[in-house]
Every structure is written in structure tokens, then in C-alpha cells.
Design a protein around this motif. Structure first.
Motif: not given
Length: 298
Positions: A122-149
Motif C-alpha cells: 500500500v505504501t509503494v502504491y500510494e507513492q507510485l500513484m501520488e499526483g494521479y489526476p483523479s483520487d477516485e480513479d486511483r482508488d478504483a485502480i487499486f481495487q481492480t489491481y488487488i482483485k485481479a490477484l
């Protein structure tokens, strides 16, 4: 118009009974003839893990299928099917390659979920995605990423939050004396210490090292001596942790540089667009004035 391109590559290396993964990345930011390039290596080491008898709500036993683990292509396809919105290339490429490496960890036959690992990811993900244009999309990507695993994104977030809240209330002394106290987080750390100490297999990875770093950071206990004592209490090799944290710090430095360059590029493009728009606005103003003057003469 100037372009911004990025490419990240993750290569896997197997040595003896352990699997090591090397993450190398190259980001090229070009503006006409200007090019800026950086490279970094991200070496993640992992070994097998077996379940421990220690009970803790934070320790979730997520084992992979021994007989028929899914191929990497299936995990990547699951991500792409669920998240259909476009992702800027500088983020998308690193996410796609990172998910490949995490797939290899997730579907090892001895894999078990680890809350400190979750905090590190989670720490690495937040660092990598810091500054992403949309906070909502950033969380949605996280959700999809973990579910894919085939794991629970809520569990990752919940465990990371619990460890962070716990660390904020600790001192340098209490952080390393978890074994003498009772509690949910203390129980999870005791479970790790038991498995790493030989009462079960322990899966060490760079994400685990970053999770430890985050605990110390939040507990305002960044002294090298405290890290050494915490590693000893957890039965973890401090040399491996030191090596991995050095690479992590370098990664963060490169990311900061890349984001600064991207911001400079975006600012330049915005300025160019404004400069191109000025003559057009002037012409429109002149045309409007002439039109009004002609109308008044009539």
C-alpha cells in the motif's frame, strides 16, 4: 507537439531455491530534442511460507492453488476487463509490469497473506500513484489491481490502516517490545517472528522491508539501532532489509525527479498553448471591434 513517453521493464531471475525478481525501469521524457532518462532496479526476494498456529485477526491465510495456478496473462486480463478507463502511460506501464511480479509472489504454492507485506505494498502504491489526476480513479485502480490477484483490497487497506494507527501510538521502545504485550497488531508481529524464527516458513520480500520502514517512520523511530532491534525481534535479516530500503529510497528519489520533470513539461505545454491563443484572441477582438464600428456607421 512534444511527447512524453515512459517504459518500465521487470525481469525475473531465479537463483538456487529462491526466486529473485529484478525490476528495472526507464522513463524517457522528451520535449522536441530534449530527452531525460533514468533507470532503477527493484530486486524483490521471496521464499516459501507455511501457516502458523498463532492466532491473529490481522493474519489472513490466503493460499494459492497448488495444482493449477492461473497464468500471468489471466491476471493481467482480469485487470484490463474490470478497469476500462484509460490510464496515463507513465502509470499504466509500471502497473502492468508490477502486477506480473506480484502474480508470481501471489501464486507460489506456499504463499500466505502477510499484513506487513500489505502495508509495504500500500505504501509503494500510494507513492507510485501520488499526483494521479483523479483520487477516485486511483482508488478504483487499486481495487481492480488487488482483485485481479484474487485477493481482498479491503483487507489490504484495513490491515495497512491498523498497522499505521498502531505505529503512530508507539515509541521506539514499544515498537521493539511487541512480544511482551497483547493486542491485534502485536499478535500479527508475533506470528511473523515465530515463522521467521523457524516455526514455519517465512516469505521475505521488499514489500515486507518497506512495511517495516513505514512502521518506524510513523513511530518516529528512524534510528538505525531501532531498525536493527526490530529486525532481531522479528527474526529478520537486517542486511537484506538495509539493502532493500536503500533501493526503495533511490526509487522514491527517481519518482520525485520524474514527477518534477512531468510538471515542468506540462507547464511548458500550457504556456505554449496560451502563447498560441494570444494572436487568435487579438484577431477576434479586432474583428469584433471592426464589426461594431461598421454597424454603428449604418
Amino acid at each position: 507537439m512534444a511527447t512524453v513517453t515512459s517504459s518500465f521493464s521487470f525481469s525475473a531471475l531465479t537463483q538456487s531455491s529462491q526466486r529473485k525478481h529484478t525490476l528495472s525501469s526507464t522513463c524517457v521524457l522528451g520535449s522536441n530534442s530534449d530527452g531525460i532518462r533514468f533507470r532503477k532496479s527493484f530486486l524483490c526476494q521471496q521464499v516459501g511460507v507455511q501457516a502458523s498456529n498463532s492466532a491473529s485477526k490481522l493474519v489472513v491465510r490466503c493460499s494459492s492453488s497448488v495444482s493449477d495456478p492461473p497464468p500471468v496473462s489471466e491476471t493481467k486480463l482480469n485487470f484490463l476487463k474490470e478497469y476500462k478507463r484509460p490510464i496515463p502511460s507513465i502509470y499504466n506501464t509500471v502497473l502492468q509490469e508490477l502486477i506480473v511480479q506480484q502474480h508470481l509472489m501471489r501464486f507460489k504454492r506456499s504463499y500466505r497473506y502477510d499484513p506487513v507485506f500489505a502495508l509495504g505494498f500500500v505504501t509503494v502504491y500510494e507513492q507510485l500513484m501520488e499526483g494521479y489526476p483523479s483520487d477516485e480513479d486511483r482508488d478504483a485502480i487499486f481495487q481492480t489491481y488487488i482483485k485481479a490477484l484474487k485477493e481482498d483490497p479491503g483487507q489490504y487497506r484495513e490491515d495497512a490502516q491498523k498497522l499505521e494507527e498502531w505505529a503512530r501510538t508507539q515509541s521506539s521502545t514499544s515498537l521493539i517490545e511487541f512480544s511482551s504485550r497483547e493486542g491485534e497488531v502485536e499478535g500479527a508481529l508475533k506470528d511473523i517472528a515465530e515463522r521467521a524464527g523457524g516455526k514455519g516458513d517465512f516469505s521475505y520480500s521488499r514489500f515486507f522491508a518497506i512495511g517495516l520502514f513505514r512502521l518506524l517512520e510513523l513511530g518516529n523511530a528512524m534510528e538505525p539501532a531501532i531498525l536493527e532491534k526490530l529486525c532481531a525481534a522479528l527474526n529478520v535479516d537486517k542486511r537484506s532489509v538495509d539493502r532493500d530500503l536503500d533501493v526503495y529510497r533511490n526509487l522514491l528519489s527517481k519518482l520525485v525527479q520524474a514527477k518534477e520533470l512531468l510538471k515542468e513539461y506540462a507547464d511548458r505545454e500550457k504556456k505554449k498553448q496560451e502563447e498560441r491563443a494570444e494572436p487568435q484572441k487579438a484577431n477576434e477582438a479586432i474583428t469584433k471591434c471592426l464589426g461594431q464600428e461598421q454597424f454603428s456607421e449604418l
